[in-house]
Design a protein around this motif. Sequence first.
Motif, short mmCIF file in Angstrom:
data_model
loop_
_atom_site.label_atom_id
_atom_site.label_comp_id
_atom_site.label_asym_id
_atom_site.label_seq_id
_atom_site.Cartn_x
_atom_site.Cartn_y
_atom_site.Cartn_z
N UNK A 10 26.06 43.49 89.60
CA UNK A 10 26.48 43.05 90.94
C UNK A 10 25.81 41.71 91.25
N UNK A 11 24.53 41.61 90.96
CA UNK A 11 23.81 40.35 91.20
C UNK A 11 24.36 39.22 90.34
N UNK A 12 24.71 39.53 89.11
CA UNK A 12 25.29 38.52 88.23
C UNK A 12 26.59 37.97 88.81
N UNK B 151 19.45 31.79 93.41
CA UNK B 151 18.29 31.54 92.57
C UNK B 151 17.49 32.82 92.34
N UNK B 152 17.23 33.55 93.41
CA UNK B 152 16.48 34.80 93.29
C UNK B 152 17.26 35.82 92.46
N UNK B 153 18.56 35.93 92.71
CA UNK B 153 19.39 36.90 91.99
C UNK B 153 19.42 36.60 90.50
N UNK B 154 19.58 35.35 90.12
CA UNK B 154 19.66 35.03 88.69
C UNK B 154 18.31 35.24 88.02
N UNK C 142 15.38 38.50 84.22
CA UNK C 142 14.24 39.36 83.88
C UNK C 142 14.70 40.76 83.47
N UNK C 143 15.69 41.28 84.18
CA UNK C 143 16.18 42.63 83.87
C UNK C 143 16.81 42.71 82.49
N UNK C 144 17.55 41.68 82.09
CA UNK C 144 18.24 41.70 80.81
C UNK C 144 17.44 41.04 79.68
N UNK C 145 16.30 40.44 80.02
CA UNK C 145 15.49 39.78 79.01
C UNK C 145 14.86 40.80 78.07
N UNK D 271 15.60 43.37 96.94
CA UNK D 271 15.42 42.15 97.74
C UNK D 271 16.63 41.23 97.58
N UNK D 272 17.09 41.06 96.35
CA UNK D 272 18.24 40.18 96.10
C UNK D 272 19.48 40.67 96.84
N UNK D 273 19.71 41.99 96.81
CA UNK D 273 20.88 42.54 97.51
C UNK D 273 20.78 42.35 99.02
#
Length: 133
Positions: A23-25, A39-42, A47-50, A77-79
């Motif tokens: 969703x953030x992507x 910026x925060x979402x990406x 970090x999540x997919x790293x 926070x991003x949402x």
Amino acid sequence: MGEATAFQIIKSKAKKLKLEAFVLFFAYKDSRVAWYAKLFAICVVAYAFSPIDLIPDFIPIIGYLDDIILVPLGVWIALKLIPDEVVRGCRAKAEELISKGKPKNWFMGILFIALWIVCGIWISWYCYQWLLS
């Protein structure tokens, strides 16, 4: 029976977290989202997919704290920074993507690894310069 239920709950939460990362992507690509939210979402998605964690997973207990605390907190926070109508539309896109099967993006994987290598070299160089002074 209790262990199976706990495992199912954890598995369900992990799937939901994965969905929220997508969703953030998608929200990152939406023009209705403010630049600071993008910026925060990406950063959260990266970090999540790293493949590399802030705290390595091989460290007992502490190694999984970033996965258990930092990623969900970052997603939450991003949402909150993204408008609700954008989140609803992106959630529908993410559900569709996951139902079709998540595509593998080798370019992004290589990009993340290269980024971590560059950061490691920069930190090493900085530490080396500090030791010389």
